[in-house]
Design a protein around this motif. Structure first.
Motif, PDB file in Angstrom:
ATOM      1  N   SER A   1     -22.343  35.572 -13.701  1.00 49.79           N
ATOM      2  CA  SER A   1     -22.222  35.271 -15.040  1.00 49.79           C
ATOM      3  C   SER A   1     -20.846  35.093 -15.666  1.00 49.79           C
ATOM      4  O   SER A   1     -20.705  34.631 -16.860  1.00 49.79           O
ATOM      5  CB  SER A   1     -23.088  36.268 -16.209  1.00 49.79           C
TER       6      SER A   1
ATOM      7  N   LYS B   1     -19.579  27.393 -18.137  1.00 44.43           N
ATOM      8  CA  LYS B   1     -20.641  26.671 -17.870  1.00 44.43           C
ATOM      9  C   LYS B   1     -21.624  27.575 -16.955  1.00 44.43           C
ATOM     10  O   LYS B   1     -21.270  28.493 -16.503  1.00 44.43           O
ATOM     11  CB  LYS B   1     -20.442  25.608 -16.941  1.00 44.43           C
ATOM     12  N   ARG B   2     -23.019  27.187 -17.067  1.00 47.93           N
ATOM     13  CA  ARG B   2     -24.052  28.093 -16.637  1.00 47.93           C
ATOM     14  C   ARG B   2     -23.902  27.874 -15.119  1.00 47.93           C
ATOM     15  O   ARG B   2     -23.859  26.676 -14.621  1.00 47.93           O
ATOM     16  CB  ARG B   2     -25.399  27.745 -17.022  1.00 47.93           C
TER      17      ARG B   2
ATOM     18  N   ASN C   1     -25.772  28.891 -11.576  1.00 44.53           N
ATOM     19  CA  ASN C   1     -26.930  29.550 -10.773  1.00 44.53           C
ATOM     20  C   ASN C   1     -26.557  30.084  -9.469  1.00 44.53           C
ATOM     21  O   ASN C   1     -27.012  31.030  -9.143  1.00 44.53           O
ATOM     22  CB  ASN C   1     -28.069  28.195 -10.665  1.00 44.53           C
TER      23      ASN C   1
ATOM     24  N   LYS D   1     -30.940  21.040 -20.202  1.00 48.55           N
ATOM     25  CA  LYS D   1     -30.414  21.821 -19.360  1.00 48.55           C
ATOM     26  C   LYS D   1     -31.265  22.609 -18.307  1.00 48.55           C
ATOM     27  O   LYS D   1     -31.447  22.683 -17.338  1.00 48.55           O
ATOM     28  CB  LYS D   1     -29.086  22.761 -19.712  1.00 48.55           C
TER      29      LYS D   1
ATOM     30  N   GLU E   1     -27.587  21.292 -23.905  1.00 46.44           N
ATOM     31  CA  GLU E   1     -26.200  21.429 -24.011  1.00 46.44           C
ATOM     32  C   GLU E   1     -25.677  20.352 -24.977  1.00 46.44           C
ATOM     33  O   GLU E   1     -26.014  19.459 -24.822  1.00 46.44           O
ATOM     34  CB  GLU E   1     -25.699  21.151 -22.602  1.00 46.44           C
TER      35      GLU E   1
ATOM     36  N   GLU F   1     -24.800  25.847 -25.000  1.00 47.24           N
ATOM     37  CA  GLU F   1     -26.309  25.488 -25.024  1.00 47.24           C
ATOM     38  C   GLU F   1     -26.752  25.900 -26.463  1.00 47.24           C
ATOM     39  O   GLU F   1     -26.549  27.050 -26.862  1.00 47.24           O
ATOM     40  CB  GLU F   1     -26.930  26.047 -23.958  1.00 47.24           C
TER      41      GLU F   1
END
Length: 436
Positions: A234, A239-240, A242, A298, A308, A314
């Motif tokens: 995190s 940006k996210r 994963n 997203k 987004e 987002e």
């Protein structure tokens, strides 16, 4: 060599000794403490910490009011400040320092002298699939590969012929074998180095490190040998992310900010995204309420879709505003990667949350009166059967569009039959018309 040539060297050594001693605390040796820790007058080792290395002299802190000096030649590898070792007492200097040695007790000559926990010098004489074969004096020793160094060693053969400082981990007198660990010795020094290094760190400090390994929750970054920090997934990017492997590579040098230091430096939290510009800082000014813009879907959730609208920003479109039809899940209305028109409803920059609503093809918020009016517009313009206006049955038109059965109550026959209660319905009328 004559005595005249020795004098300048002796003077130099004496001067260096005096200068080095001057930098040590002037504390007398605590005789009671010495007797407690070394009751046999030189037979048992004393544990001490290196506090200074000067030329061939190694200065050691043995405890409160106990300092000693040892020759550098007693160390198989260059000694460093902060390392801990065991020493034997050999005497005193005129200044009251204890004269120490590490040599004589490190090579036991029989089984009675070797005990678990002893520090010994062992010579590597070979290797096998599991580790190294050593000689501890006249005794056979074995060191598992995992105990050779602090990290994995690829080429164990490079140690053959070398003398290593080790700790006795197990004594098998039946098999006449000693299990040794070099790692246990190195860990003591590493712990001291870590403590000194971590004490210089502070939250908010920007530091460079190398990505060493990955976990599903983030990447471990080596700040220096023996000191690692966790870069949580995190905290990698605005940006996210994963999977950390999508952004980072093993061996990559990264710059991070220190976010937390816990458990004496054994747990260090790092962050990369904190060094990037924060898109939430002035988002209220850039995207005021009612701003209309395009966004990309997203990810989907049970309660809606995350869209987004800017890089790193987002917003959530609730499931009730994704479609004018009743849907069971967000996936029934939109797909990941799809671009849709949205309007900003509200922004909470502190919580980093944006609420969005979806717009229809006419630019109206789905579910709003304007959107429903635009849906009903074609039906309102079409004449009703028999030339009458059908504007009063807009709900019926929408139900027909969805494939639902709707009786046309404007038909005079149907209305009359319903009012009279005769039981004649639309099916009977159709059969009569067809001559049934």
């Amino acid at each position: 060599m004559n005595s005249q040539s020795d004098e300048p060297r002796d003077d130099k050594v004496a001067a260096e000794m005096e200068a080095s001693l001057a930098k040590l605390p002037k504390k007398p040796v605590d005789e009671r403490e010495l007797a407690r820790r070394n009751p046999h007058g030189g037979g048992d080792p004393l544990e001490g910490t290196i506090v200074r290395v000067a030329d061939n002299d190694v200065f050691v802190e043995l405890g409160p009011r106990m300092q000693g000096i040892c020759s550098r030649d007693d160390f198989a590898e260059a000694p460093e400040v902060g390392q801990q070792h065991h020493f034997m007492l050999r005497g005193r200097t005129d200044d009251g320092l204890l004269v120490l040695s590490r040599k004589s007790p490190r090579e036991p000559i029989n089984w009675d002298e070797v005990q678990v926990g002893n520090e010994v010098s062992a010579t590597v004489v070979g290797q096998n699939t599991g580790g190294l074969e050593l000689k501890v004096g006249a005794l056979a020793g074995f060191m598992p590969a995992s105990q050779v160094d602090l990290s994995r060693v690829e080429d164990l053969g490079a140690y053959i012929g070398h003398k290593l400082d080790c700790r006795v981990m197990e004594v098998d007198r039946k098999r006449k074998r000693v299990t040794l660990s070099r790692r246990a010795i190195l860990e003591v020094g590493a712990a001291q180095e870590r403590k000194g290094y971590v004490s210089q760190l502070a939250i908010g400090t920007i530091i460079k490190g190398t990505v060493k390994r990955f976990e599903t929750f983030g990447a471990f970054v080596e700040l220096r040998p023996g000191v690692e920090g966790l870069l949580h997934v995190s905290n990698i990017s605005r940006k996210r992310v994963n999977d950390p492997k999508d952004v980072l590579k093993e061996g990559q040098e990264v710059e991070c900010a220190i976010l937390e230091i816990k458990n004496g430096g054994r747990r260090i939290g790092l962050g990369m995204k904190q060094l990037e510009p924060n898109p939430w800082d002035d988002i209220d000014r850039r995207l005021p309420s009612d701003t209309v813009l395009k966004g990309k879907v997203k990810r989907l959730a049970a309660f809606g879709a995350f869209v987004e609208i800017e890089e790193g920003v987002e917003g959530l479109v609730h499931i009730s505003q994704l479609s004018s039809e009743r849907i069971r899940s967000a996936g029934d209305a939109v797909k990941v990667g799809e671009e849709i028109d949205v309007r900003v409803v509200s922004i909470d920059s502190l919580a980093e949350r944006v609420s969005l609503s979806r717009l229809d093809s006419q630019g109206h918020v789905i579910g709003s009166p304007e959107s429903e009016a635009s849906e009903d517009a074609p039906a309102a313009a079409a004449p009703r059967r028999g030339g009458r206006d059908r504007g009063g049955d807009r709900g019926g038109d929408r139900r027909r569009d969805r494939g639902e059965r709707v009786e046309d109550v404007s038909d005079p026959d149907v209305s009359r039959n319903q009012r009279s209660g005769s039981g004649t319905n639309l099916g009977d009328l159709l059969r009569r018309a067809l001559g049934d």
